[in-house]
Design a protein around this motif. Structure first.
Motif, PDB file in Angstrom:
ATOM      1  N   VAL A 149       4.170  -0.665   3.544  1.00  0.00           N
ATOM      2  CA  VAL A 149       3.427   0.586   3.355  1.00  0.00           C
ATOM      3  C   VAL A 149       4.428   1.683   3.000  1.00  0.00           C
ATOM      4  N   THR A 150       4.297   2.217   1.810  1.00  0.00           N
ATOM      5  CA  THR A 150       5.155   3.306   1.341  1.00  0.00           C
ATOM      6  C   THR A 150       4.499   4.639   1.669  1.00  0.00           C
ATOM      7  N   LEU A 151       5.277   5.559   2.234  1.00  0.00           N
ATOM      8  CA  LEU A 151       4.742   6.856   2.649  1.00  0.00           C
ATOM      9  C   LEU A 151       5.140   7.931   1.649  1.00  0.00           C
TER      10      LEU A 151
ATOM     11  N   LEU B 158       0.844  -1.202   0.000  1.00  0.00           N
ATOM     12  CA  LEU B 158       0.000   0.000   0.000  1.00  0.00           C
ATOM     13  C   LEU B 158       0.872   1.242   0.000  1.00  0.00           C
ATOM     14  N   THR B 159       0.455   2.252  -0.732  1.00  0.00           N
ATOM     15  CA  THR B 159       1.086   3.571  -0.682  1.00  0.00           C
ATOM     16  C   THR B 159       0.131   4.518   0.024  1.00  0.00           C
ATOM     17  N   LEU B 160       0.622   5.155   1.064  1.00  0.00           N
ATOM     18  CA  LEU B 160      -0.189   6.080   1.863  1.00  0.00           C
ATOM     19  C   LEU B 160       0.254   7.501   1.566  1.00  0.00           C
ATOM     20  N   PHE B 161      -0.692   8.334   1.143  1.00  0.00           N
ATOM     21  CA  PHE B 161      -0.406   9.735   0.838  1.00  0.00           C
ATOM     22  C   PHE B 161      -0.906  10.583   2.004  1.00  0.00           C
ATOM     23  N   ALA B 162       0.023  11.005   2.854  1.00  0.00           N
ATOM     24  CA  ALA B 162      -0.318  11.777   4.055  1.00  0.00           C
ATOM     25  C   ALA B 162       0.843  12.700   4.380  1.00  0.00           C
ATOM     26  N   GLU B 163       0.540  13.770   5.117  1.00  0.00           N
ATOM     27  CA  GLU B 163       1.596  14.707   5.481  1.00  0.00           C
ATOM     28  C   GLU B 163       2.512  14.088   6.532  1.00  0.00           C
ATOM     29  N   ALA B 164       3.805  14.269   6.370  1.00  0.00           N
ATOM     30  CA  ALA B 164       4.794  13.618   7.226  1.00  0.00           C
ATOM     31  C   ALA B 164       4.633  13.993   8.692  1.00  0.00           C
ATOM     32  N   ALA B 165       4.181  15.219   8.966  1.00  0.00           N
ATOM     33  CA  ALA B 165       4.050  15.674  10.353  1.00  0.00           C
ATOM     34  C   ALA B 165       3.035  14.854  11.140  1.00  0.00           C
ATOM     35  N   LYS B 166       2.155  14.164  10.452  1.00  0.00           N
ATOM     36  CA  LYS B 166       1.125  13.370  11.131  1.00  0.00           C
ATOM     37  C   LYS B 166       1.633  11.976  11.520  1.00  0.00           C
ATOM     38  N   LEU B 167       2.789  11.595  11.031  1.00  0.00           N
ATOM     39  CA  LEU B 167       3.258  10.212  11.151  1.00  0.00           C
ATOM     40  C   LEU B 167       4.441  10.120  12.111  1.00  0.00           C
ATOM     41  N   SER B 168       4.190   9.673  13.313  1.00  0.00           N
ATOM     42  CA  SER B 168       5.251   9.530  14.309  1.00  0.00           C
ATOM     43  C   SER B 168       6.112   8.317  13.987  1.00  0.00           C
TER      44      SER B 168
END
Length: 599
Positions: A255-257, A234-244
Motif C-alpha cells: 500500500v503506497t501512501l 493499492l495507492t491510498l490518498f489520505a492526509e499523513a496526520a491520520k496515519l499512525s
C-alpha cells in the motif's frame, strides 16, 4: 455525550445566503446552480465543512438537493423529510419539492421554458446523476455547465476539513486479511479487463484495508481516495496526520501512501482500462481519466458486493454486538417504563439516559446515528432530531418513538421501538398492530434465491394497505459490520433490484405516521441466510433475526393477529428472555420477564 442538542442550522440565514448566491450565479453568466447534500465521497453523512445544502437552506436531512433559479429555489426532499423540511427552511425563500415524484429535469423544464445555464460542481455529482439529468434536458435549451463550487465562494467561515486519526480494524472482527481481499478483488478486475479501479467511497476503502476512522460523526470511516491495481497493490490518498505508525505497519509495503492533493494528477497518469463506478464516483474522476486519453470501464465499485456479504467473523461480531446492545436497551426500557408515566421526562432526558446505558457496556465507540426520540407529534417526523429548541415533554397519553443505534468494535446496531406512555391514543393500537404484522411478515419470509428487496417490500405493507395506510420510506436498508449504519447495495424497497444473498444484513422497519399526532415504527436487524430445504427442495433463502429487545405488548390488538403471527411473537419474546435475561440486572430481568410474557 456523543449526541448534542444544539440547533445545527437556522432558517433565518437562508434568505440572505440565497441572495448572495444568486449574485454569484449571475456574475458567472449562469441561470441557476445545483447544490447537493453529498460531498466528494457521495456520503449520506457529511463533515461540517461539506454541509453546503444545510448551510444554504437550513435543511439538515440526510438526502436531498436544492436548485436555485432567479425567481425560485426548490428544495427536493423525499418522503422521510416532508414534515421536517417545513420546520427547517424559510418557506418565503425556498419551496419544498416532493422527490423523487418530481425529478430535477422535468422541474427545470417547467421553470425555464426559454432555456438557461445551470451550473454544477463536477466533484459533487456522480457520472450517473449528470448523465440522467442531461438526458432529461435533451432537446431543450437548458445547458448543464461544469463550474467551481459557488457555495464555497460565499461561505467565508467554512469549517476546516476533518483530520481524525484512523485505526486498525482487528482481523478477528474482519474475518479476512486486507492483502487477501486486495488479491481477490484484483483478480476480479483482471477478469473484467481492467488494469485498476478507482475507489472513492470511504466505507469501501475502510472495508478493503481493514481500517476504521473518525472523520464523519457516527460513521467509522476515514475520508480518502484509493486506486487498486489488478495485482493487488493499492495507492491510498489520505492526509499523513491520520496515519499512525501502527496503521502504516498494518497496511504494509503493498500500500503506497500519498496525500489527497496528489489524487488528480494520479488519475491522469493511470494505465487503463480503469474501472470507475458511475453511481458513486464524482463525475470529475472519469473526466480526468478520459481527458488523459485513458479508457474507462464503467462498472460498480468492486468492494460494494463483497462488503455486503459478511464473513462468518463479521456475522459473529454483529451477533455479539446485538446481545450487548439488547442488554443496554432492556436496562433503559425498564428505567423508562418506571419514569415516563410520571410526566417529568423530556426527549433530551430519554436520549441522554439511553446513551448512558450504552456507555455502561464499556465498549461504546460512538452512536451509529443521532438518536431519533419523538414524543407525540414529533414521532411523525421520520428523521426527527431533538434540539434544545424542539425538546418536548414525554406526556402520558402519547406515543414515544425511539430509533437509535451504536457503534461497537465488533458491530453496528440499529433498533426502533415505539412505546405507549400511559393510555394509548385513539387509533394508535390498530396502526401499531398493522405495522407489527408487516415486520413479522418480513421476519418470517422464505423466498427463492435471486429475489430482490423490491420483491419483498409489499409483504411489510399489505396489512397497512388493507386499511388505506402506508409509509413514505423504504422498509429496510443494508447495514455495515462495524461500519456505516446505512450500507448498499441491497435494501428492502420498491426500487431495489439487487438480489438478496446470504451474509447480507438489513433493517426491517415498517412504520406509519400521522402528522401532528404520533409516529409508529418497529425495527429489527435481520441476516439473509440459507433456508432449510423443505417441500421439493428448492433453493430458498430466509431471514435470521439479530435484534433481541421486547416489542410493546400494550400497543398490540391481539385479535388482529393470526395464529402464526402470535406464535412468531411469542417465540421471539421467549428468545429475547433467553438471550438477554442473563445479561441484565435483577430489576431489569424482572421487567423483561413481564414484557416478554406470552400473548
Amino acid at each position: 455525550m456523543f449526541q448534542d442538542f444544539t440547533t445545527r442550522s437556522t432558517r433565518t440565514h437562508g434568505p440572505g445566503r440565497l441572495a448572495a448566491l444568486r449574485k454569484v450565479i449571475a456574475s458567472e453568466g449562469l441561470t441557476g446552480f445545483l447544490i447537493p447534500r453529498a460531498d466528494v465521497h457521495q456520503g449520506e453523512y457529511v463533515a461540517e465543512c461539506d454541509a453546503r445544502l444545510g448551510w444554504l437552506t437550513g435543511f439538515t436531512g440526510s438526502a436531498g438537493f436544492c436548485l436555485v433559479l432567479p425567481d425560485t429555489a426548490g428544495v427536493f426532499i423525499d418522503g422521510r423529510y416532508r414534515v421536517q423540511v417545513k420546520s427547517e427552511v424559510d418557506l418565503t425563500a425556498f419551496t419544498p419539492v416532493p422527490w423523487p415524484e418530481v425529478k430535477a429535469g422535468p422541474w427545470l423544464l417547467e421553470h425555464l421554458p426559454a432555456g438557461g445555464r445551470i451550473g454544477f460542481d463536477p466533484w459533487l455529482h456522480t457520472r450517473k446523476e449528470v448523465e440522467d439529468l442531461r438526458r432529461a434536458l435533451d432537446g431543450s435549451a437548458i445547458a448543464l455547465v461544469e463550474t467551481a463550487n459557488l457555495i464555497d465562494a460565499i461561505w467565508t467561515d467554512r469549517p476546516a476539513p476533518p483530520s481524525a486519526p484512523a485505526r486498525v480494524h482487528p482481523l478477528e472482527f474482519a474475518g479476512e486479511p486486507s492483502a487477501e481481499k486486495r488479491q481477490r478483488l484484483g483478480a476480479a478486475l483482471m477478469k473484467q479487463g481492467a488494469a485498476a479501479a478507482v475507489l472513492t467511497l470511504p466505507d469501501s476503502i475502510a472495508w478493503l484495508l481493514n481500517i476504521r476512522g473518525a472523520d464523519i460523526a457516527r460513521n467509522p470511516v476515514m475520508q480518502a481516495f484509493a486506486v487498486l491495481q489488478a495485482n493487488g497493490d493499492l495507492t491510498l490518498f489520505a492526509e499523513a496526520a491520520k496515519l499512525s505508525d501502527a496503521l502504516r505497519a498494518h497496511l504494509g509495503n503493498a500500500v503506497t501512501l500519498r496525500p489527497v492533493a496528489a489524487f488528480d494528477a494520479a488519475l491522469r497518469g493511470l494505465k487503463g482500462p480503469v474501472l470507475v463506478d458511475p453511481a458513486s464516483a464524482p463525475h470529475q474522476v472519469g473526466r480526468e481519466i478520459e481527458d488523459a486519453g485513458t479508457p474507462v470501464l464503467w462498472a460498480e465499485d468492486p468492494c460494494i458486493a463483497p462488503k455486503a456479504r459478511k464473513t462468518p467473523a463479521e456475522v459473529a461480531g454483529m451477533q455479539a454486538a446485538h446481545l450487548r446492545d439488547g442488554a443496554a436497551m432492556v436496562e433503559f426500557l425498564a428505567w423508562l417504563d418506571a419514569e415516563a408515566p410520571k410526566g417529568a421526562l423530556t426527549e433530551i432526558d430519554v436520549v441522554t439516559q439511553l446513551e448512558q446505558h450504552r456507555r455502561a457496556t464499556g465498549q461504546l465507540l460512538d452512536i451509529s446515528f443521532d438518536t431519533i426520540c419523538g414524543a407525540g407529534p414529533n414521532g411523525a417526523i421520520v428523521h426527527y432530531r431533538v434540539t434544545e429548541a424542539t425538546n418536548r415533554k414525554v406526556t402520558p397519553g402519547e406515543l414515544l418513538l425511539i430509533d437509535s443505534g451504536a457503534q461497537y468494535p465488533d458491530g453496528t446496531t440499529d433498533i426502533t421501538r415505539t412505546l405507549a406512555v400511559g393510555p394509548v391514543p385513539e387509533g394508535a393500537a390498530e396502526a401499531f398492530t398493522r405495522v407489527l404484522q408487516g415486520m413479522i411478515a418480513i421476519s418470517r419470509a422464505r423466498f427463492p434465491r435471486g429475489l430482490a428487496g423490491r420483491d419483498l417490500d409489499a409483504l411489510a405493507r399489505v396489512a397497512l394497505w388493507s386499511a388505506g395506510m402506508d409509509y413514505d420510506h423504504g422498509t429496510g436498508h443494508g447495514v455495515g459490520a462495524a461500519l456505516c449504519v446505512h450500507e448498499g447495495p441491497a435494501r428492502i424497497s420498491r426500487i431495489s433490484d439487487v438480489p438478496l444473498a446470504p451474509g447480507m444484513i438489513l433493517s426491517n422497519e415498517p412504520g406509519h405516521y400521522r402528522e401532528g399526532q404520533w409516529g409508529i415504527r418497529i425495527e429489527n436487524l435481520i441476516l439473509v441466510a440459507e433456508a432449510p430445504k423443505i417441500g421439493d427442495g428448492r433453493d430458498h433463502l430466509c431471514f435470521e433475526t439479530l435484534t433481541w429487545v421486547p416489542i410493546d405488548r400494550r400497543l398490540i390488538v391481539v385479535e388482529m393477529l393470526s395464529r402464526g403471527e402470535r406464535d412468531w411473537l411469542d417465540a421471539y419474546h421467549a428468545g429475547v428472555l433467553d438471550r438477554i435475561g442473563p445479561l441484565v440486572s435483577p430489576a431489569a430481568r424482572a421487567w423483561l420477564s413481564a414484557a416478554c410474557a406470552p400473548l
